[in-house]
Design an enzyme around this catalytic site. Structure first.
Site, mmCIF file in Angstrom:
data_model
loop_
_atom_site.group_PDB
_atom_site.id
_atom_site.type_symbol
_atom_site.label_atom_id
_atom_site.label_comp_id
_atom_site.label_asym_id
_atom_site.label_seq_id
_atom_site.Cartn_x
_atom_site.Cartn_y
_atom_site.Cartn_z
ATOM 1 N N ASP A 1 0.883 -1.129 -0.147
ATOM 2 C CA ASP A 1 -0.033 -0.118 -0.086
ATOM 3 C C ASP A 1 0.680 1.254 0.174
ATOM 4 O O ASP A 1 1.729 1.344 0.826
ATOM 5 C CB ASP A 1 -0.849 0.055 1.279
ATOM 6 C CG ASP A 1 -2.095 0.982 1.167
ATOM 7 O OD1 ASP A 1 -2.848 0.812 0.631
ATOM 8 O OD2 ASP A 1 -1.781 1.950 2.014
ATOM 9 N N GLU B 1 1.440 -0.743 -4.942
ATOM 10 C CA GLU B 1 0.281 0.180 -5.146
ATOM 11 C C GLU B 1 0.426 1.633 -5.062
ATOM 12 O O GLU B 1 0.377 2.058 -4.004
ATOM 13 C CB GLU B 1 -0.957 -0.149 -4.290
ATOM 14 C CG GLU B 1 -2.210 0.463 -4.570
ATOM 15 C CD GLU B 1 -2.490 1.648 -3.549
ATOM 16 O OE1 GLU B 1 -3.734 2.082 -3.505
ATOM 17 O OE2 GLU B 1 -1.709 1.773 -2.594
#
Lengths: 665, 665
Positions: free
Chosen positions: A383, A412
Site C-alpha cells: 500500500d 500500489e
C-alpha cells in the site's frame, strides 16, 4: 603514466538491457531469455569475436555464449535464466586474428596473388593455438599446422577453404588468443522471478464481507466457501485488504464519516489495536490458525493469497507504546498524525523513516513480511510504497528475495511516472498503472506502447486493475454494463497481469459516493457489504471465459509482443499479441464507446504474422465462438456494445488442404 | 546487513549531460554554460532542494548553485566554465523541511485551522538552523525563533507570510539540514577548450605547391607569401599535409602510379626517409627553423598552423631500423606492409600497436606531438585515427591536454558512425563528418539534426569539409561553379567549423581521375601543382565575404541552435541559427540544384524568434546586401544558381519608430 596493460583494442558500449548504467537489475521469469545487444568494434578492419558471459549469483564460474554481428557494429547474444534468484551478465570481446587472416587470405587467393608467406602467418597462428588447446585438439591443430606449411609451398586448390572452414575454423574458434580481450566494465544483473510475476489474474475481496448479513462480520471460515466462486472465474491470486486488528481511536464511520458509531467496523487500513498490530489477525476474522488453513484451502483451489502491506499505524497500535521514537512528535508532545494540508487523518500515524532508531524500525518492518511468509503468503500488495523511504524498499525486498526468491511484491503507487518507475527499478515485481484512467484510443495506444515496447519493460511489469475499492472510474460510472465488459477485455488482454475488485466488478456496481468522486457509495472500506453473487446479470460467466482464454493462449501471458494496428474508427481499438514462434496470435478489437454500435476497417501486417496475403485465413472469436474467413490485411469489424463490446480473435493460418475438416491452426 | 546511514530519501537520476553513464566527459569552450538536468524526487510530498556542485579539476572545494524545478520532477541548474582544462560536476539534493513546513502552514491558515502547535514546529526548525549558521545569521535566526514562538500564542496575521518569506525563508535556505542529503553517485567531467574548438575556418594547402613552376619544390619561405592570400579570405586555421621527409622505397608516381619516376615527389603521407621521420622537416621545404618562422608569420596574419599527424612509416623511416619491434614481422622476416586485401600498399608500414614494447612506442608517438607543440603548433589534424588503438588516443590526448589544454585535435575518420562517435568521446576536439556526401534536403536535415540537436553534440563537434585531397565529390564534379557555391554556403553556415581544400576549391577544380572516382586528376597528393590564384573566376571574393559574415554573426559560431524550417520545394533547404538571447538570427536558404532556378514558400516560427506576426520585419541578405520586407511566417524565395545559389539573411526585427532611418536590428 601508462597502465600496466592497455592493448585492449576492442570497444564494448551501448549495452542493452542495462537500467540506469547498471544501477538496477532487469527482470525476467524462469525460462525466459535475456537477449543482450551491444556495439562492439575495434580500430582498423580486423574480425572480432564476442561473448555474453553469465552466471547465477553465487556461482564462481561464468558461462559464455558467442554473440553474432547484426549490422552497423551491433552484436547480439542471448542466455536463458533457468532458476529463481539473481543472475549476473557481462560481455567480453577480442580481435579474432585467425578469422581476419582467413578472410584476407581468401580475398588474396581470389585475386590470384602469391600467398605462400601469408599461409605461413596462418601456421604461426595455429601453432600459438596449440599451446591453448587440450591434448586431443592440440594434436589436430598440430596436424593442421603441418598441412598448412605444406600448402604454403604449392598453389592453394579451390577446395582448400572448404576443408579449412569445416575443420580448422571451428577448432581455432575454440582456442582464441584472448590476451588483449576487452571485458565490459560493468557486471549487470537480472532478477529472475517465478512465472506468476509475469502472468497473473487477481481478484480483490474484503474477507469481512463474506457473510450473509451486514451485521455479521465475515470470517476466514466463511471465506473458504467463497474460494470456489473465485477460482471458477479463473483467477489465481486472491488479494485481501489488511487482515489485522483495526484501531478504535478516531475510527471512521460508514462512507468515511468523521465519527464512527459503535457498530461501525472501521477501515482495514487503520491498522493496530489492543489485540495487536501488523503480525496479528483481526479477531473477528478468526485466528492465525484459521488464516493458515484458509491459505491452504485456497491453494487447493489454485488460488494464492496476496496480503496487503500497509505500513502505518492507528493511535492504538502496540508500536506506539513500544516504540514512540518510530513516530514524529509534535511540540505539544502528541504524535504527528497523517495530513495532506489542510486535510487531517487523525486515525493514522505515519511511520517516521528518518527516526534515529531507523535500523531497528526497518528490521522490524521487514520482519513483518517475513512473519507472513512463514504463514504461507508469497505475494504482497504494498500500500502506497511511495510514501515510505525508497531505500527501505530496496533493502527489504532484496533481503527477503535473497532468502525467499519466490516472493512477489506489487506496488500500489498511483503517483508521478518517475516515482512509479523508480519503485519498479528498486525491486517491486509488479506495479499498478494508470490503466483505469486511460480510456481513449490515443491514451491507451500511447501508454501501452511506452510500457510494453520501450526499455521500461525491462524493469516495470504492469498489473492492470479495472477498479479498486478507491477507484470507481467515471467511465464505469457512466457506461453501464458495456463499460464493464470493455474494461474487462482491455485489462485481461492488454495486461498479462490484471485484476478486478469484486464482487463490485462482476455485479457492475457503479454508484459513486457523489458526483465527481471516484469513491464507491457505501464503500466496503468502511462497512460490511452483503453481495448477491448469483444475480443473473453478473459478469462471472464472461470473466470465467476471458480467464480461460488467457490460460489457453500463451500470447496473452506476456506483454512484450503487444502491437496496435490501424483501424479507421476512433472508437475502435485493435491490437495483437503473439508468441515468439507465431504459433499463437491473438487479435483483439474493442469498442471503446459503451453507447453505440461502431464499425470499421482494420489493417494487419500479415507478412509479419506469417500469413499469406493471397489466401484466406480464419479469425476465431474465442468469446462468441464465431469464426470468420478473412482475406488480405484489410477487414471489416462491427461491434455492438449491447452484446459483447469486443472480440478476442485467435488468428488461424491455413495449414492443410481444403478437404480437411480442421484446416486452420 | 543495514548500511551505516541509509536515511537518504531523495533520488537523483536521469542526469543530463552524461555520456555513457559518465564514462566520458562532455565538451565545452571557455565561457560556455553547462546546463545540468536531473530527475529529483523523494517519497511522500515534501519540498526538496537541489544543487549542482562543480569544481575545476585540482580545486579542492566544490562550488554550489541551486537548481530549480521545471516540471514532472525534472530539475535544472547551470554553471559556467571559465578556464581551459577539466571540470567536475555532480548533484546533491535533500528534503527541505522548512519549505515543507511553510507550505503546509500556509494551507492550514488559509483553511482557518488552529495552528499554534504547527508554528512551534517551525520554532524547532529555526532553532536547529541556529547551530549551523554564522554568528550574525545565528542572531537573526534566534530573533525569528522568539518572534515565531510569540506568534504561536496568537492568531497569525495575513502579513505574517510576507515577512517570513522575505527574511526568514532565504535565511533558512542558507542553512539547510543536509544530514540526509543524497549525493549523486557519479562525478561527471567537462573538458573545456578554447573557443576555436567550437568556431574555426580551415584552409588546407600543400606547401610544396607554393611555387610558380611545377619543377620547383615550394618552400616555407614561399608559403609565407601565400599567407595573406589565405588570411584575406578570412580563414583562421591553415592546415598542412605532413611536412616530413618522404620515403623513396616503393614511392608512388603521379596519379598514384605504382612506380615513381626519379623526379616524382611522392606522397607527403609516406613519412620517413634517411633525412628523418615524424620529428623532421622535409629538406626541400626548408629547415625546422624555417618552419618555426613560418608559424610565427602565420600568427601575425591571424592564422594558426594545423599539422597532420599520420602515424605510419615508409620502409625508409628511422623507426624501422631503430625499433623493428614496433612493426609486425612476416614469416619471411620482412615487415608487414599495409594492405586492404587484395590491395597492397608496399610503401607504407603500419605501426603495430599491440607490440610487446607498446609502452615505449606509445610514449614516443605522444612525444612526436609534444615536439611539434614546442615548435608552436597547437592544432593537429589526425590522419585515420580509427586505424590506431582507441586506448592510445584516449591516453595520449589526455596526457597532452593536461599540460597543454589549448591543443586541439581534429579526427580525420571517415568510417562507421559508432567508430567516429567513439573517437570524439575519447578526446578529439573536432571531427570530420559525412557532410561531403550529404547533398539532398532529406539527408542534410536528418544528419544535422542528429549532430546538432541530439545528445551527440555533447561530445562530437563537427568540422564540415567541402572537399579534401581525397574527396572530390560527384556533386562537385557534376554541378559546375554553382555546386561549389552551394557547398560553400552549406559548410560555412551549417557548421561553426568548416574547411576547404584550396586552391582546388576556390578555383572550382572538378576533374576527377576517372569516372566513378572521387580522386582528383593530377592530384597534389602525388605531384606539385602550380595554381593561378588570380584567375577572374576564382571564388576567393565570395569566400572572403562568407567568412566575414561568420565573424560578424555570432549565431553562426555555434551549432546547437540549428533548426530546419519547412519550405515547399524539395530542392530548397531552409534553416536558421540564433544566439540564445535572439539578438542575432541568421536565416539561410540554399538551392540544392546547381542547374535550375527554384522558388518556394518557406515558413518560420516567428513567435519563437520574438518577431511580431502582425508587423513587417526585414531580412537582409548578407551576401548580396539586398533587403526584403517580409510579413508573417510564410514568405516567397527564388534562387537562380547562375547568380548565387543561396541567401544568408540576417533577420532584423523592427525596433524603432518608422521615421528612423535604421529601424531594423
Amino acid at each position: 603514466m601508462l597502465p600496466e596493460e592497455d592493448r585492449k583494442r576492442v570497444i564494448i558500449e551501448g549495452v542493452k538491457p542495462e537500467v540506469d548504467g547498471g544501477r538496477f537489475p532487469v527482470k525476467r521469469v524462469v525460462g525466459e531469455k535475456v537477449i543482450v545487444e551491444a556495439d562492439v568494434f575495434a580500430d582498423s578492419h580486423d574480425s572480432l569475436a564476442a561473448v555474453v558471459k553469465f552466471r547465477k549469483d553465487g556461482d564462481l564460474r561464468w558461462s559464455e555464449l558467442f554473440m553474432k554481428h547484426l549490422a552497423n557494429d551491433r552484436w547480439e547474444g542471448a542466455f536463458q535464466v533457468t532458476g529463481m534468484g539473481r543472475y549476473l551478465y557481462t560481455l567480453e570481446a577480442w580481435v579474432d586474428r585467425f578469422k581476419t587472416w582467413r578472410d584476407d587470405l581468401k580475398k588474396k587467393v581470389a585475386a590470384g596473388q602469391e600467398v605462400s608467406v601469408d599461409v605461413l602467418i596462418g601456421v604461426e597462428l595455429v601453432k600459438e593455438a596449440v599451446s591453448r588447446a587440450n591434448q586431443a585438439d592440440g594434436r589436430k591443430l598440430t596436424e593442421w599446422g603441418v598441412r598448412l606449411e605444406r600448402q604454403s609451398r604449392s598453389t592453394l586448390d579451390p577446395g582448400f577453404f572448404t576443408g579449412m572452414d569445416d575443420e580448422l575454423l571451428p577448432l581455432m574458434h575454440k582456442y582464441p588468443d584472448r590476451r588483449f580481450a576487452t571485458l565490459y566494465e560493468r557486471e549487470l544483473e537480472v532478477v529472475v522471478d517465478r512465472p506468476k510475476a509475469r502472468f497473473s489474474s487477481w481478484y480483490e475481496m474484503f474477507p469481512r464481507s463474506c457473510t450473509s448479513q451486514a451485521e455479521k462480520h465475515g470470517t476466514f471460515k466463511e471465506c473458504e466457501a467463497r474460494l470456489s466462486y473465485v477460482s471458477r472465474m479463473g483467477f489465481d491470486v486472491l488479494y485481501l485488504p489488511p487482515i489485522h486488528p483495526i484501531g478504535r481511536t478516531n475510527r471512521k464511520g460508514k462512507n468515511n464519516q468523521p465519527a464512527a458509531l459503535p457498530e461501525d467496523v472501521g477501515s482495514p487500513w487503520a491498522i493496530g489495536a489492543a489485540e495487536g498490530g501488523h503480525k496479528s489477525v483481526h479477531p473477528q476474522l478468526g485466528t492465525l490458525e484459521d488464516f493458515r488453513k484458509f491459505v491452504a484451502k485456497a491453494q487447493e483451489q489454485g488460488l494464492e493469497i496476496a496480503l496487503d502491506i500497509a505500513f502505518q499505524c492507528t493511535p492504538d497500535h502496540p508500536y506506539v507504546q513500544e516504540h514512540p521514537e518510530w513516530f514524529r512528535r509534535r511540540p505539544d508532545n502528541t504524535i504527528q498524525y497523517a495530513e495532506n494540508p489542510p486535510k487531517k487523518y487523525e486515525d493514522i500515524y505515519p511511520i517516521h523513516f528518518e527516526t534515529d532508531n531507523w535500523q531497528e524500525l526497518w528490521t522490524e518492518l521487514k520482519e513483518v513480511m517475513v512473519f507472513w511468509i512463514r504463514q504461507g503468503v508469497k505475494i504482497f500488495r504494498v500500500d502506497n510504497p511511495h510514501t515510505k523511504s525508497f531505500r527501505f524498499w530496496e533493502w527489504a525486498i532484496q533481503e527477503i528475495k535473497r532468502e525467499y526468491p519466490e516472493v512477489l511484491f506489487l506496488a500500489e503507487a498511483f503517483t508521478r511516472p518517475k516515482v512509479m518507475y523508480r519503485l519498479a527499478k528498486l525491486g517491486f515485481s509488479q506495479s499498478y498503472t494508470y490503466f483505469a484512467w486511460r480510456n481513449t484510443k490515443w491514451e491507451i495506444t500511447r501508454y501501452f506502447t511506452e510500457l510494453c515496447r520501450s526499455d521500461v519493460r525491462e524493469f516495470f511489469r504492469p498489473n492492470l486493475w479495472t477498479n479498486t475499492p478507491d477507484i470507481l472510474t467515471e467511465y464505469l460510472q457512466m457506461g453501464g454494463r458495456p463499460a464493464f465488459v470493455t474494461r474487462l477485455i482491455l485489462a485481461a488482454t492488454l495486461g498479462a497481469s490484471y485484476g478486478i475488485y469484486g464482487p463490485a466488478f462482476e455485479l457492475c456496481e457503479n454508484q459513486a459516493k457523489e458526483f465527481g468522486s471516484e469513491e464507491y457509495l457505501d464503500s466496503e472500506k468502511y462497512q460490511i457489504r452483503v453481495w448477491d453473487m448469483d444475480r443473473g446479470d453478473s459478469l462471472r460467466q464472461l470473466i470465467g471465459r476471458v480467464n480461460r482464454i488467457r490460460k489457453e493462449n500463451p500470447a496473452l501471458q506476456s506483454d512484450w509482443s503487444l502491437r496496435f494496428h490501424p483501424i479507421d474508427n476512433e472508437q475502435l481499438l485493435c491490437y495483437t499479441k503473439n508468441t515468439e514462434d507465431l504459433s499463437n496470435i491473438v487479435l483483439v478489437v474493442v469498442n471503446l464507446d459503451p453507447h453505440h454500435i461502431h464499425s470499421g476497417w482494420l489493417e494487419l501486417p500479415l507478412a509479419e504474422f506469417g500469413v499469406d496475403e493471397d489466401r484466406p485465413y480464419q479469425v476465431h472469436d474465442l468469446l462468441s465462438e464465431a469464426r470468420y474467413l478473412w482475406n488480405g490485411p484489410r477487414n471489416y469489424v462491427e461491434i455492438n456494445p449491447r452484446e459483447v463490446s469486443g472480440h478476442i480473435f485467435r488468428l488461424r493460418r491455413r495449414v492443410r488442404t481444403e478437404r480437411d475438416f480442421d484446416y486452420f491452426m
